[in-house]
Design an enzyme around this catalytic site. Structure first.
Site, PDB file in Angstrom:
ATOM      1  N   CYS A   1      70.904  17.966  37.381  1.00  0.00           N
ATOM      2  CA  CYS A   1      71.570  18.779  38.357  1.00  0.00           C
ATOM      3  C   CYS A   1      71.657  19.841  39.064  1.00  0.00           C
ATOM      4  O   CYS A   1      72.366  20.189  40.150  1.00  0.00           O
ATOM      5  CB  CYS A   1      73.186  18.798  37.846  1.00  0.00           C
ATOM      6  SG  CYS A   1      73.588  17.207  37.333  1.00  0.00           S
TER       7      CYS A   1
ATOM      8  N   HIS B   1      79.461  25.930  40.664  1.00  0.00           N
ATOM      9  CA  HIS B   1      78.772  24.277  40.277  1.00  0.00           C
ATOM     10  C   HIS B   1      80.233  23.201  39.991  1.00  0.00           C
ATOM     11  O   HIS B   1      79.821  22.466  40.309  1.00  0.00           O
ATOM     12  CB  HIS B   1      78.339  24.577  38.839  1.00  0.00           C
ATOM     13  CG  HIS B   1      77.286  22.966  38.178  1.00  0.00           C
ATOM     14  ND1 HIS B   1      76.643  22.993  39.140  1.00  0.00           N
ATOM     15  CD2 HIS B   1      77.079  22.502  37.374  1.00  0.00           C
ATOM     16  CE1 HIS B   1      75.918  21.334  38.884  1.00  0.00           C
ATOM     17  NE2 HIS B   1      76.443  21.093  37.302  1.00  0.00           N
TER      18      HIS B   1
ATOM     19  N   GLU C   1      81.512  29.011  33.091  1.00  0.00           N
ATOM     20  CA  GLU C   1      81.746  29.540  34.289  1.00  0.00           C
ATOM     21  C   GLU C   1      82.077  30.456  35.164  1.00  0.00           C
ATOM     22  O   GLU C   1      81.806  31.083  35.716  1.00  0.00           O
ATOM     23  CB  GLU C   1      81.466  28.039  35.971  1.00  0.00           C
ATOM     24  CG  GLU C   1      80.819  28.450  37.120  1.00  0.00           C
ATOM     25  CD  GLU C   1      80.388  27.472  38.180  1.00  0.00           C
ATOM     26  OE1 GLU C   1      80.730  26.225  37.946  1.00  0.00           O
ATOM     27  OE2 GLU C   1      79.767  27.162  39.024  1.00  0.00           O
TER      28      GLU C   1
ATOM     29  N   LYS D   1      82.519  19.296  44.826  1.00  0.00           N
ATOM     30  CA  LYS D   1      82.199  18.497  44.107  1.00  0.00           C
ATOM     31  C   LYS D   1      84.433  17.642  44.361  1.00  0.00           C
ATOM     32  O   LYS D   1      84.029  16.345  43.577  1.00  0.00           O
ATOM     33  CB  LYS D   1      81.869  18.832  42.576  1.00  0.00           C
ATOM     34  CG  LYS D   1      80.287  18.804  42.260  1.00  0.00           C
ATOM     35  CD  LYS D   1      80.070  18.969  41.248  1.00  0.00           C
ATOM     36  CE  LYS D   1      78.118  19.281  41.572  1.00  0.00           C
ATOM     37  NZ  LYS D   1      78.651  20.528  41.565  1.00  0.00           N
TER      38      LYS D   1
ATOM     39  N   HIS E   1      79.880  14.550  42.128  1.00  0.00           N
ATOM     40  CA  HIS E   1      78.758  15.492  41.442  1.00  0.00           C
ATOM     41  C   HIS E   1      77.545  14.365  42.043  1.00  0.00           C
ATOM     42  O   HIS E   1      77.133  13.746  40.959  1.00  0.00           O
ATOM     43  CB  HIS E   1      78.738  14.966  39.871  1.00  0.00           C
ATOM     44  CG  HIS E   1      78.261  16.140  39.260  1.00  0.00           C
ATOM     45  ND1 HIS E   1      76.942  17.000  40.321  1.00  0.00           N
ATOM     46  CD2 HIS E   1      77.907  16.460  38.031  1.00  0.00           C
ATOM     47  CE1 HIS E   1      76.294  17.774  38.832  1.00  0.00           C
ATOM     48  NE2 HIS E   1      76.478  17.717  38.225  1.00  0.00           N
TER      49      HIS E   1
ATOM     50  N   PHE F   1      72.133  20.234  32.981  1.00  0.00           N
ATOM     51  CA  PHE F   1      71.744  19.387  31.833  1.00  0.00           C
ATOM     52  C   PHE F   1      70.045  19.909  31.282  1.00  0.00           C
ATOM     53  O   PHE F   1      68.800  19.539  32.178  1.00  0.00           O
ATOM     54  CB  PHE F   1      71.785  18.117  31.646  1.00  0.00           C
ATOM     55  CG  PHE F   1      73.534  17.291  31.151  1.00  0.00           C
ATOM     56  CD1 PHE F   1      74.246  18.972  31.141  1.00  0.00           C
ATOM     57  CD2 PHE F   1      73.453  15.996  31.043  1.00  0.00           C
ATOM     58  CE1 PHE F   1      75.863  17.911  30.663  1.00  0.00           C
ATOM     59  CE2 PHE F   1      74.836  15.744  30.688  1.00  0.00           C
ATOM     60  CZ  PHE F   1      75.668  17.123  31.078  1.00  0.00           C
TER      61      PHE F   1
END
Lengths: 84, 406
Positions: free
Chosen positions: B165, B297, B308, B329, B334, B393
Site C-alpha cells: 500500500c 493513510h 496514525e 479513501k 483503498h 503491510f
C-alpha cells in the site's frame, strides 16, 4: 471433551503457538494474547476443518470465550447438515 | 540538490477516469464507493468497493493494443496520457537525447491481478491447458512502467516499485531522488492497482478487515477498509527543466521520507510512521508548523487510524491541533499500490484551489483519533505545505512532502 472441543483447542494451540494446557473453556482469545491476525487464522482453520463459514463481526466467535466459540461452531455445523 | 516540481497529473479512480474528475469529486466530498460489480460467487461477502466504474477500455485503446494490457496497465496509461497532456509535453519531446533523460517509475502492489485470476481459472478450474501468449506481458508488475515508456519513447531509468500500500509513494520518492541527483530531467511517476478480482477480494475478506457498510476513517463506528482501484501518474521535472520550457508549475515536490517498522507484518507502528514523516519534513526543509494539511493513510481500520493519530501527534506536537488531516479513501476506497498516487491528486488539488477535501462518512468523534479530520464537508483553507502518508503491510512507510511553488 467433545470432538469439536478437542479440534478447536488443537487449532488454537497450533495456530497461536500456545501451550494447550493454558487454554480453558472460559478463556477468550484476548486473554490468551491472540492478536487479530492470529484470530483470523484461527477462524480460517476452523472454517476449513468444519467446512463452514464463520460470520464476521459476531463477538461469539472472535471476542467471546472458547466455550462460546465451540457452541457457535456446533450450531453452524448442525445448520449445515440440516441444509444438506 | 536540484529542486523538483510537478507539472502534470493524471488519474483513474472510483471518482472518475481523470485527475480533473477525481479532484472535482474530492473537493465536493462525493462518494465513489458503491455496490461491487463484476465479481461474485464463492460465498463472497463483500458487497461494496471503490471501482473505476466509468472506465471504458475501448474509449482509450484499440483491440490489438488491449490484448497486451491488463487493467493495471490500462489505468496507468490513461493517467500518464492525462498527466503528460497537462504538462504540455508530448511524445515528440522525447525524441533523441531528451528521451534518454526521461524516467518512468510506477508502483504497484500486485501487478496484473485480473490476468492472473483469469489464467488460473482457465487452467485449474476449467482444465483448459492453453494459456494466452500475452499472459506474461500482462501480468508482470513492471508492465505499467514499460507500457508508458513504450508509448512515449521515454528511455531513461524505468522500473516498478512494490511495497504493497506504499508502492505509489515509494515510486514517487524514488523518482524525486533520481531527479534531485541528476539521474534524469523529467519523470512520469506514480502508482496503480487493479485489484478488484475474485481472488484478491476473497483474500482481503479472509483477513477480516473489510468494512461491510462503507469506509469511515477516524470515525467512531468505523468497521474497516473498502477496496478501491485506479492509478495516479504525475509529470515530475527538475525546476530548471520546467522553467526552461516555460511550463506551468502545479506544486513543488519538496521531499520524501521512508522507513520500515521491523515490528509486525501487518500491525502498524507509530514509531515507524513518525520517522517517515520526520524524514519527509527534514528533506523538504519544512518545520512542523509549516504544514497545513496531511492527506492521511486513513484506511478506516481500528488499528491504522489510532496508530496514525498517535504518530501525527508525536511528530507535530501542539501543531497537531492546528493542522487539518483527511482521508480521501472515504471517497475512493483503498487502492493499495495505487493509493498514494490517487491521494496526491488531493494534495495538489488542495494547493491549487485552496480547498481541503473532507473525510466523508464520518459519524462521530473517536477519542483515539482526536485530530481535525475535516469531517464530511470540504473546507476552504489556503495551505503552503502538505504531507501525504502511506503505510504498508510489511511495516513499510513512505511520506511525501509538497509545497506551494513560489
Amino acid at each position: 471433551m467433545s470432538s469439536t472441543e478437542q479440534i478447536i483447542f488443537d487449532i488454537i494451540a497450533k495456530t497461536c503457538s500456545i501451550e494447550r494446557d493454558r487454554i480453558t473453556l472460559e478463556s477468550t482469545l484476548k486473554d490468551l494474547d491472540v492478536h487479530s491476525l492470529d484470530a483470523a487464522q484461527v477462524l480460517f482453520e476452523i472454517e476449513d476443518h468444519f467446512k463452514i463459514s464463520v460470520p464476521e463481526r459476531e463477538d461469539q466467535y472472535s471476542a467471546g470465550t472458547v466455550r462460546e466459540l465451540i457452541e457457535g461452531v456446533d450450531r453452524l455445523v448442525a445448520a449445515k447438515s440440516t441444509v444438506a | 540538490m536540484r529542486r523538483v516540481v510537478i507539472t502534470g497529473m493524471g488519474c483513474v479512480s472510483a471518482l472518475g477516469s481523470s485527475a480533473r474528475a477525481t479532484w472535482a469529486g474530492m473537493r465536493e466530498g462525493r462518494a465513489g464507493i458503491g455496490p461491487l460489480v463484476g465479481v461474485s460467487g464463492y460465498e463472497l461477502r463483500t458487497a461494496i468497493a471503490g471501482q473505476a466504474r466509468d472506465f471504458d477500455p475501448a474509449a482509450h485503446f484499440d483491440e490489438k493494443r488491449l490484448v497486451m494490457l491488463d487493467p493495471v496497465s490500462q489505468y496507468a496509461l490513461v493517467a500518464a496520457r492525462e498527466a503528460l497532456a497537462q504538462s504540455g509535453l508530448a511524445k515528440a519531446d522525447f525524441e533523441g537525447e531528451p528521451g534518454e533523460r526521461a524516467a518512468v517509475i510506477i508502483g504497484t502492489g500486485i501487478g496484473g491481478a485480473t490476468t492472473q485470476d483469469h489464467m488460473a481459472r482457465r487452467l485449474y478450474a476449467e482444465g483448459n491447458p492453453r494459456v494466452h501468449p500475452m499472459a506474461i506481458v500482462r501480468v508482470m508488475p513492471n508492465a505499467p512502467a514499460s507500457q508508458i515508456s513504450l508509448e512515449f519513447g521515454m528511455r531513461g531509468p524505468t522500473f516498478a516499485v512494490a511495497s504493497a500500500c506504499a508502492s505509489s509513494n515509494h515510486a514517487l520518492g524514488q523518482a524525486l531522488m533520481l531527479l534531485q541527483t541528476g539521474g534524469a530531467d523529467v519523470a512520469l511517476a506514480g502508482g496503480v492497482e487493479a485489484c478488484v478480482t475474485l481472488g484478491i477480494v476473497k483474500a482481503w475478506e479472509a483477513m477480516r478487515v473489510m468494512a461491510d457498510d462503507t469506509c469511515r476513517p477516524f470515525s467512531k463506528g468505523r468497521r474497516g477498509l473498502v477496496l478501491g482501484e485506479g492509478a495516479g501518474v504525475f509529470v515530475l521535472e527538475t525546476l530548471e527543466h520546467a522553467q526552461a520550457r516555460g511550463a506551468h508549475i502545479l506544486a513543488e515536490f519538496a521531499g520524501a521520507g521512508m522507513s520500515a517498522d521491523a515490528a509486525d507484518i501487518v500491525m502498524p507502528d507509530a514509531g515507524g510512521a513518525a520517522r517517515a514523516m520526520r524524514a519527509a519534513l527534514a528533506q523538504a526543509r519544512l518545520a512542523p508548523q509549516d504544514v497545513g494539511y496531511i492527506n492521511a493513510h486513513g484506511t478506516g481500520t481500528v488499528a491504522n487510524d489510532t496508530t496514525e493519530t498517535r504518530a501525527i501527534r508525536a511528530v507535530f506536537g501542539e501543531h497537531a491541533d492546528a493542522l487539518a488531516v483527511s482521508s480521501t479513501k472515504s471517497m475512493h476506497g483503498h487502492a493499495l499500490g495505487g493509493g498514494g498516487a490517487i491521494e496526491l491528486v488531493a494534495v495538489v488539488g488542495a494547493l491549487q484551489d485552496d480547498v481541503l477535501p473532507p473525510t466523508i462518512n464520518y459519524l462521530e468523534p473517536d477519542p483515539a483519533c482526536d485530530l481535525d479530520v475535516v469531517p464530511n464537508q470540504p473546507r476552504e483553507r489556503r495551505i503552503n505545505a502538505a504531507l501525504s502518508n502511506s503505510f504498508a503491510f510489511g511495516g513499510l512507510n513512505a511520506v511525501l512532502a509538497l509545497r506551494r511553488f513560489a
